[in-house]
Design an enzyme around this catalytic site. Structure first.
Site, PDB file in Angstrom:
ATOM      1  N   LYS A   1       0.924  -1.269  -0.025  1.00 56.52           N
ATOM      2  CA  LYS A   1      -0.103   0.034   0.074  1.00 56.52           C
ATOM      3  C   LYS A   1       0.988   1.254   0.010  1.00 56.52           C
ATOM      4  CE  LYS A   1      -2.061   2.905   2.276  1.00 56.52           C
ATOM      5  NZ  LYS A   1      -1.835   4.433   1.808  1.00 56.52           N
TER       6      LYS A   1
ATOM      7  N   GLU B   1       8.743   0.878  11.378  1.00 51.71           N
ATOM      8  CA  GLU B   1       9.932   1.621  11.146  1.00 51.71           C
ATOM      9  C   GLU B   1       9.383   3.078  11.150  1.00 51.71           C
ATOM     10  OE1 GLU B   1      13.183   1.017  11.103  1.00 51.71           O
ATOM     11  OE2 GLU B   1      12.927  -1.330  10.481  1.00 51.71           O
TER      12      GLU B   1
ATOM     13  N   CYS C   1      13.856   9.774   7.485  1.00 54.93           N
ATOM     14  CA  CYS C   1      13.624   9.434   8.968  1.00 54.93           C
ATOM     15  C   CYS C   1      15.071   9.543   9.847  1.00 54.93           C
ATOM     16  CB  CYS C   1      13.114   7.940   8.876  1.00 54.93           C
ATOM     17  SG  CYS C   1      14.109   6.956   8.097  1.00 54.93           S
TER      18      CYS C   1
ATOM     19  N   GLU D   1       9.820  15.370  15.182  1.00 54.43           N
ATOM     20  CA  GLU D   1      10.263  15.160  13.874  1.00 54.43           C
ATOM     21  C   GLU D   1       9.586  16.041  12.967  1.00 54.43           C
ATOM     22  OE1 GLU D   1       9.022  11.725  11.793  1.00 54.43           O
ATOM     23  OE2 GLU D   1      10.983  11.232  11.398  1.00 54.43           O
TER      24      GLU D   1
HETATM   25  P1  NAD Z   1       2.398   8.295   7.576  1.00 55.97           P
HETATM   26  O1  NAD Z   1       2.595   7.550   9.039  1.00 55.97           O
HETATM   27  O2  NAD Z   1       1.441   9.574   7.576  1.00 55.97           O
HETATM   28  O3  NAD Z   1       2.331   7.398   6.642  1.00 55.97           O
HETATM   29  C1  NAD Z   1       2.770   6.245   6.191  1.00 55.97           C
HETATM   30  C2  NAD Z   1       1.695   5.141   5.324  1.00 55.97           C
HETATM   31  O4  NAD Z   1       0.715   4.865   6.360  1.00 55.97           O
HETATM   32  C3  NAD Z   1       1.085   5.708   4.305  1.00 55.97           C
HETATM   33  O5  NAD Z   1       0.897   4.712   3.043  1.00 55.97           O
HETATM   34  C4  NAD Z   1      -0.236   6.197   4.878  1.00 55.97           C
HETATM   35  O6  NAD Z   1      -1.410   6.171   3.637  1.00 55.97           O
HETATM   36  C5  NAD Z   1      -0.489   4.950   5.653  1.00 55.97           C
HETATM   37  N1  NAD Z   1      -1.526   5.371   6.899  1.00 55.97           N
HETATM   38  C6  NAD Z   1      -1.683   7.008   7.192  1.00 55.97           C
HETATM   39  N2  NAD Z   1      -2.815   6.950   7.789  1.00 55.97           N
HETATM   40  C7  NAD Z   1      -3.283   5.628   8.264  1.00 55.97           C
HETATM   41  C8  NAD Z   1      -3.999   5.085   9.142  1.00 55.97           C
HETATM   42  N3  NAD Z   1      -4.881   5.860   9.954  1.00 55.97           N
HETATM   43  N4  NAD Z   1      -4.107   3.944   9.126  1.00 55.97           N
HETATM   44  C9  NAD Z   1      -3.373   2.821   8.279  1.00 55.97           C
HETATM   45  N5  NAD Z   1      -2.490   3.467   7.383  1.00 55.97           N
HETATM   46  C10 NAD Z   1      -2.466   4.862   7.430  1.00 55.97           C
HETATM   47  O7  NAD Z   1       3.815   8.738   7.166  1.00 55.97           O
HETATM   48  P2  NAD Z   1       4.212   9.568   5.698  1.00 55.97           P
HETATM   49  O8  NAD Z   1       3.929  10.961   6.214  1.00 55.97           O
HETATM   50  O9  NAD Z   1       3.860   8.972   4.614  1.00 55.97           O
HETATM   51  O10 NAD Z   1       6.129   9.335   6.150  1.00 55.97           O
HETATM   52  C11 NAD Z   1       6.764  10.072   6.651  1.00 55.97           C
HETATM   53  C12 NAD Z   1       7.179   9.268   8.110  1.00 55.97           C
HETATM   54  O11 NAD Z   1       7.844   8.333   7.780  1.00 55.97           O
HETATM   55  C13 NAD Z   1       8.033  10.115   9.064  1.00 55.97           C
HETATM   56  O12 NAD Z   1       7.729  10.063  10.415  1.00 55.97           O
HETATM   57  C14 NAD Z   1       9.425   9.312   8.901  1.00 55.97           C
HETATM   58  O13 NAD Z   1      10.326   9.462  10.031  1.00 55.97           O
HETATM   59  C15 NAD Z   1       8.779   7.864   8.555  1.00 55.97           C
HETATM   60  N6  NAD Z   1       9.734   7.092   8.038  1.00 55.97           N
HETATM   61  C16 NAD Z   1      10.582   6.163   8.788  1.00 55.97           C
HETATM   62  C17 NAD Z   1      11.456   5.472   8.069  1.00 55.97           C
HETATM   63  C18 NAD Z   1      12.228   4.386   9.037  1.00 55.97           C
HETATM   64  O14 NAD Z   1      13.038   3.387   8.272  1.00 55.97           O
HETATM   65  N7  NAD Z   1      12.235   4.302  10.263  1.00 55.97           N
HETATM   66  C19 NAD Z   1      11.823   5.427   6.698  1.00 55.97           C
HETATM   67  C20 NAD Z   1      11.295   6.579   6.158  1.00 55.97           C
HETATM   68  C21 NAD Z   1      10.085   7.312   6.857  1.00 55.97           C
END
Ligand code: NAD
Length: 495
Positions: free
Chosen positions: A188, A264, A299, A398
């Protein structure tokens, strides 16, 4: 290719816009779509299928059927390896097209989309392909009258819910080991950046991955993401994204079938510069790149710069030079080093953090504004705050943008205390030529990875993931392969 070539090329790109379920692109049951907007100019690129619970049900049914039939899960490992290697090869052949899609969808510079993202995707698929037929199971030291086998079996149906900052690469970190281990995978992608995951779905099929084994469901997190998280027939969710949503997946699992959850999540990486760093100029350059790279949408970005008091002013001036050199420009130009934010929301979120930093008393020493407004895109200049204290929001939360918070420290104990004083624990860096100090500090830092005298270290052979609220579980390395399997003990009594 020049920037002009890339602009000409994107006019001829075609987009895959429908969900990829059971070996083909299909419209959603509801017929709903959402707009895919380019952050380069704020203009719509295309409309994408918005999957919901009905589409999730179809994909999970196909994934389960494929898993039970054994078309992939019971295939000899050497055959899975050959197919995954041919998948990697196809991605490499289409790397230019995929990099262009990534750049116009997400906003990162084209050189980065090619050399970091697509090369990384190819390497990841090939690395796990090679692992398929090289992992042995175990024989337990049980009694002399028995044979105790400990075998790894694939978990079954894996949902990979991924973010927008490295859209295809983060997906590959999940799907490559999960497929190598014999699972069926449903990806997804984030609603901000679905184009590359959708495009590779057909490359996976072309490589020979059977129907139902690799599927892609675009859609909103609240609908498609939540439906996967709550599904009774999904065996595991492997998630990369924010800590806030990561926690929701733990609730979804608890309220449904207790599926495995690997997370992650976010980070607030401290980059600790001691006065005896081996090369302060190199450290300063690295400190800038480690936060401004990908416009800070990383991240593990080193968003907190901890400088030993005695070198504070000179070191900060050197970092400021990097900031001055990093100018947001056309992401399709191969010379561009800094692109746009992923969308308008993210840009506004970052700008509001910059405002908060100033309001809370930090000193803005460079950047801080939106630029290139005339393009209609969402660009922010690299930004540095000095005189940050660890209780300020810009030191604790963050931001996920090109914003560096600088703090001073007196001695190693002080540095460790500041570094660990956060809810996150993804990564940390330490710069010193004193090997004893480096080791002692590294051991006391509560982070999943510690880099000594660099900020962007690590290797596909080493696990990546977080302590504390940066997550649960690890990506990369054979530890990631293991997490997509479960152990079975088979005890044979010898007569
Ligand atoms: P996000 O948490 O908003 O979304 C991530 C995914 O979750 C997307 O596919 C989104 O559609 C889905 N999602 C959103 N709301 C949801 C819900 N209520 N239920 C189920 N799924 C849902 O994050 P983002 O804004 O896409 O990405 C940025 C974040 O990702 C930052 O916090 C960053 O640190 C983190 N990140 C972490 C790593 C790591 O390896 N630790 C790597 C890359 C990014």
């Amino acid at each position: 290719m020049t920037g002009a070539d890339n602009h000409a090329h994107i006019k001829h790109l075609s987009f895959r816009t429908q969900a990829f379920i059971n070996g083909q692109y299909v419209s959603t049951v509801s017929g709903e779509t959402f707009e895919c907007i380019s952050p380069l100019n704020g203009q719509p690129l295309t409309s994408i299928s918005a999957c919901d619970t009905q589409d999730v049900d179809l994909a999970v049914t196909a994934a389960r059927a494929a898993f039970e039939q054994g078309t992939w899960s019971h295939r000899p490992p050497a055959e899975r390896k050959a197919i995954l290697l041919s998948f990697a090869h196809l991605v490499a052949q289409h790397a230019t097209e995929l990099a262009l899609l990534e750049t116009i969808d997400m906003g990162k510079p084209i050189s980065m989309s090619k050399e970091e993202d697509m090369d990384g995707v190819v390497q990841t698929i090939a690395w796990y392909a090679e692992a398929c037929d090289k992992i042995y199971d175990e024989v337990a030291p049980a009694t002399p009258h028995s044979v105790g086998l400990i075998t790894r079996e694939p978990l079954g149906v894996i949902a990979a819910v991924v973010p927008w900052n490295y859209p295809l690469l983060m997906a590959a970190w999940k799907f490559a080991p999960a497929l190598a281990a014999g699972n069926s995978v449903i990806v997804k992608p984030a609603e901000q950046s679905p184009l590359t995951c959708l495009r590779v779905a057909e490359l996976a099929a072309q490589a020979g991955i059977p129907d139902g084994v690799f599927q892609v469901l675009p859609g909103y997190g609240e609908t498609a993401g939540q439906a996967l998280g709550r599904h009774m027939d999904v065996d595991m969710v492997t998630f990369t994204g924010s800590t806030e949503i990561g926690k929701r997946f733990l609730c979804y699992a608890g309220e449904s079938n207790m599926k495995h959850v690997s997370l992650e999540c976010g980070g607030k990486t401290p980059n600790i510069i001691f006065a005896d760093a081996p090369d302060l100029d190199a450290a300063a350059y690295d400190a800038g790149m480690a936060i401004f790279h990908n416009s800070g949408q990383v991240c593990s970005a080193s968003s907190r710069l901890l400088i030993e008091e005695s070198i504070h002013d000179t070191f900060l001036s050197a970092v400021q030079k990097v900031c001055d050199d990093m100018v947001p420009a056309d992401p399709l130009d191969p010379d561009t080093t800094m692109g746009s934010m992923v969308d308008k929301n993210q840009m506004e979120r970052v700008l509001s953090y910059i405002e908060t930093g100033t309001q809370q008393g930090a000193e803005l020493i460079c950047g801080g504004k939106q630029v290139r407004q005339n393009t209609g895109g969402y660009f922010i200049e690299p930004t540095i705050f000095d005189r940050v204290t660890n209780d300020m929001r810009i030191a604790q939360e963050e931001i996920f943008g090109p914003v560096l918070s600088t703090l001073a420290f007196k001695n190693p104990e002080d540095a460790i205390q500041i570094a660990n004083n956060t809810n996150y624990g993804l990564q940390a860096s330490v710069w010193t030529r004193d090997i004893n100090k480096a080791h002692k500090v590294a051991r006391q830092l509560r982070a999943g990875s510690v880099n000594i005298n660099n900020t962007d270290g690590g290797d596909i052979s080493m696990p990546f993931g977080g302590y504390k609220q940066s997550g649960i579980g690890r990506d990369l390395s054979l530890h990631a392969y293991d997490k997509y399997t479960q152990l079975k003990s088979i005890y044979i009594e010898l007569s």
